[in-house]
Design an enzyme around this catalytic site. Structure first.
Site, PDB file in Angstrom:
ATOM      1  CG  HIS A 200      -0.244   0.080   2.608  1.00 48.60           C
ATOM      2  ND1 HIS A 200       0.010   1.379   3.282  1.00 48.60           N
ATOM      3  CD2 HIS A 200       0.067  -0.863   3.230  1.00 48.60           C
ATOM      4  CE1 HIS A 200       0.770   1.042   4.202  1.00 48.60           C
ATOM      5  NE2 HIS A 200       0.602  -0.177   4.581  1.00 48.60           N
TER       6      HIS A 200
HETATM    7  N1  UDP Z   1      -2.915  -6.313   9.070  1.00 47.44           N
HETATM    8  C1  UDP Z   1      -4.077  -6.865   9.377  1.00 47.44           C
HETATM    9  N2  UDP Z   1      -4.864  -7.218   8.337  1.00 47.44           N
HETATM   10  C2  UDP Z   1      -4.417  -7.134   7.075  1.00 47.44           C
HETATM   11  C3  UDP Z   1      -3.351  -6.509   6.512  1.00 47.44           C
HETATM   12  C4  UDP Z   1      -2.606  -6.301   7.809  1.00 47.44           C
HETATM   13  O1  UDP Z   1      -4.335  -7.003  10.518  1.00 47.44           O
HETATM   14  O2  UDP Z   1      -5.281  -7.340   6.161  1.00 47.44           O
HETATM   15  C5  UDP Z   1      -1.890  -6.082  10.146  1.00 47.44           C
HETATM   16  C6  UDP Z   1      -0.512  -6.379  10.215  1.00 47.44           C
HETATM   17  O3  UDP Z   1      -0.527  -7.619  11.018  1.00 47.44           O
HETATM   18  C7  UDP Z   1       0.250  -5.385  10.704  1.00 47.44           C
HETATM   19  C8  UDP Z   1      -0.464  -3.936  10.379  1.00 47.44           C
HETATM   20  O4  UDP Z   1      -1.882  -4.478   9.949  1.00 47.44           O
HETATM   21  O5  UDP Z   1       0.249  -5.418  12.300  1.00 47.44           O
HETATM   22  C9  UDP Z   1       0.389  -3.315   9.272  1.00 47.44           C
HETATM   23  O6  UDP Z   1      -0.516  -2.501   8.761  1.00 47.44           O
HETATM   24  P1  UDP Z   1       0.082  -1.635   7.464  1.00 47.44           P
HETATM   25  O7  UDP Z   1       0.637  -2.340   6.354  1.00 47.44           O
HETATM   26  O8  UDP Z   1      -1.318  -1.048   6.959  1.00 47.44           O
HETATM   27  O9  UDP Z   1       0.729  -0.371   8.161  1.00 47.44           O
HETATM   28  P2  UDP Z   1       2.500  -0.139   8.369  1.00 47.44           P
HETATM   29  O10 UDP Z   1       2.776  -1.222   9.360  1.00 47.44           O
HETATM   30  O11 UDP Z   1       2.980  -0.310   6.803  1.00 47.44           O
HETATM   31  O12 UDP Z   1       2.415   1.261   8.781  1.00 47.44           O
END
Ligand code: UDP
Length: 347
Positions: A200
Site C-alpha cells: 500500500h
Molecule cells: N494487518 C491486518 N490485516 C491485514 C493486513 C495487515 O491485521 O489485512 C496488520 C498487520 O498484521 C500489521 C499491520 O496491520 O500489524 C500493518 O499495517 P499496514 O501495513 O497498514 O501499516 P504499516 O505497518 O505499513 O504502517
C-alpha cells in the site's frame, strides 16, 4: 500523571494494544483518542473489538481540515487536563496529534521513535522526523534508533531503547489467533504452500507505471499468493483499469488474528508494510520487502528480510534462501511494561 493515547490506523491500534493492556493491568487511568484515518472498519475500528480493547473515549473526525482536527485535539487535551500525550509511529494522525499537543503544555511521548529509512520521498519519513523533534520523550526500539536521534541533536536524556510493542502484541495474540482463526481452511490452503503479499506504499501503488510493475512482480511469483488488498491499492487498480494476476487469492483486509495465521504459515511474505516486516521476523517467515530502503534495519540481519525493490530477478534470486533469526532482535515482549515503568519515573 494524566495520560492520553492517540490511535488512527490499524498498526497504531495493534502496537498500542500492549500499552493499553499494561495500563489496565496496573489500574492506571488513561484516555484513548481515536482519529479514524481509514474509511474501512477492517483497517482500524474492528481491531478494538478483536483485541479486547476498551472503546475510545474521544473521536476525532479525520475528514475535517487538519487545522480543525488540531484544534479539537488541543481542546480535548486541555479540557481533560492531560499532561502526557502518547503518539505512535509515523502516520498523519500522529503528526497532527504532536502538532496539536505542542500548542499546549502537554509532554509528547513518541512510541517507535527514531526510525529512519533515510528516504525523504516517503511521507512517513517526514512525519517521523517532525514528530520526533516535537516530542519530549522518545521510546525507541534499539540502539540503532538512539543513534539516529542523537545524530539529529535530540537529547540523550529523552531517549529510551525499550524494544517494539509489536513483539508484546504478537506474543500475546498469537495463541488466541491459533485457537480462533480458521482462515487457512476457509481459503483451502495448506501451510507453507503459498505466499502472502501486501502493498500500500505510495511508491508502489500511486503511479500507474509503478503499480503495473508491482502487479508484474506478483504475477511472477511461483506459488499461489494470498493478497489481503488495501483499499488504497484496489482503488488505484480500478482507477488505472488494471487487473489482478490470476495466481492471486484476493481478500478484503482481514482481521489481526487471521492475518497472523496467514503470515505465520506462509512460505514467504512479500510486502512494503512496516509492521509486517517486523511480524514476519517474529513468526520466522522469510520476508521480501518491495522497497529500496527500510526503517527497520534490524530485520535485515541473517537475511530474514531482503530489500528487493520491484526487481523480479532479485526477488527470484532470494526467494529460497537460508535465514537466521536472532533472539530478542526487536524486543523481548516486555516493551509495554518498560514504557510504563519509565513513564512513571518522569513524575
Ligand atoms: N494487518 C491486518 N490485516 C491485514 C493486513 C495487515 O491485521 O489485512 C496488520 C498487520 O498484521 C500489521 C499491520 O496491520 O500489524 C500493518 O499495517 P499496514 O501495513 O497498514 O501499516 P504499516 O505497518 O505499513 O504502517
Amino acid at each position: 500523571m494524566k495520560l492520553a493515547m492517540l490511535a488512527g490506523t490499524r498498526p497504531d491500534i495493534i502496537k498500542l494494544a500492549p500499552i493499553i493492556k499494561e495500563c489496565l493491568r496496573r489500574n492506571i487511568s488513561f484516555k484513548l483518542i481515536y482519529s479514524n484515518q481509514h474509511y474501512s472498519s477492517y483497517l482500524s475500528s474492528i481491531f478494538f473489538e478483536e483485541l479486547s480493547l476498551p472503546m475510545p473515549d474521544y473521536f476525532i473526525d479525520n475528514s475535517l481540515p487538519t487545522n480543525k482536527q488540531k484544534e479539537e485535539l488541543a481542546k480535548t487535551l486541555k479540557d481533560q487536563e492531560i499532561d502526557y500525550f502518547m503518539v505512535h509511529g509515523d502516520t498523519n494522525t500522529a503528526l497532527i496529534g504532536a502538532m496539536a499537543a505542542c500548542k499546549t503544555n502537554v509532554k509528547i511521548i513518541h512510541v517507535e521513535a527514531g526510525l529512519r529509512s533515510f528516504d525523504l520521498n516517503m511521507i512517513e519519513e517526514k512525519n517521523r522526523i517532525i514528530i520526533d523533534h516535537l516530542s519530549n520523550i522518545h521510546f525507541t526500539v534499539t540502539s540503532v534508533q538512539n543513534k539516529n536521534l542523537l545524530n539529529e541533536n535530540i537529547s540523550n536524556k529523552s531517549i529510551h531503547a525499550v524494544g517494539n510493542t509489536i513483539v508484546d502484541a504478537v506474543y500475546d495474540f498469537l495463541p488466541e489467533a491459533r485457537r480462533k482463526s480458521s482462515i487457512l481452511d476457509k481459503l483451502k490452503i495448506k501451510d507453507s504452500s503459498y505466499y502472502l503479499f501486501t502493498s500500500h506504499r505510495a511508491s508502489n501503488v500511486d503511479g500507474r507505471n509503478e503499480l503495473i510493475e508491482t502487479l508484474k512482480l506478483v504475477e511472477s511469483l511461483s506459488e499461489t499468493t494470498v493478497w489481503p488488498i488495501h483499499p488504497r491499492t484496489s482503488k488505484r487498480i480500478e482507477d488505472y483499469k488494471l487487473s489482478i494476476p490470476e495466481n492471486v487469492i484476493i481478500l478484503e483486509p482481514i482481521g489481526y488474528f487471521d492475518f497472523l495465521i496467514v503470515l505465520e504459515n506462509a512460505k514467504l511474505v512479500i510486502t512494503d508494510s512496516g509492521g509486517v516486516q517486523e511480524e514476519a521476523y517474529l513468526l520466522k517467515t522469510p520476508c521480501m520487502t518491495i522497497r529500496n530502503s527500510t526503517e527497520r534495519p534490524e530485520t535485515l540481519a541473517g537475511d530474514a528480510n531482503v530489500l528487493v525493490g520491484r526487481d523480479i530477478e532479485v526477488l527470484q534470486k532470494y526467494q529460497s534462501r537460508n535465514v537466521h533469526y536472532y533472539p530478542d532482535c526487536i524486543g523481548d515482549g516486555r516493551t509495554a511494561q518498560k514504557i510504563i515503568e519509565i513513564l512513571f519515573s518522569y513524575e
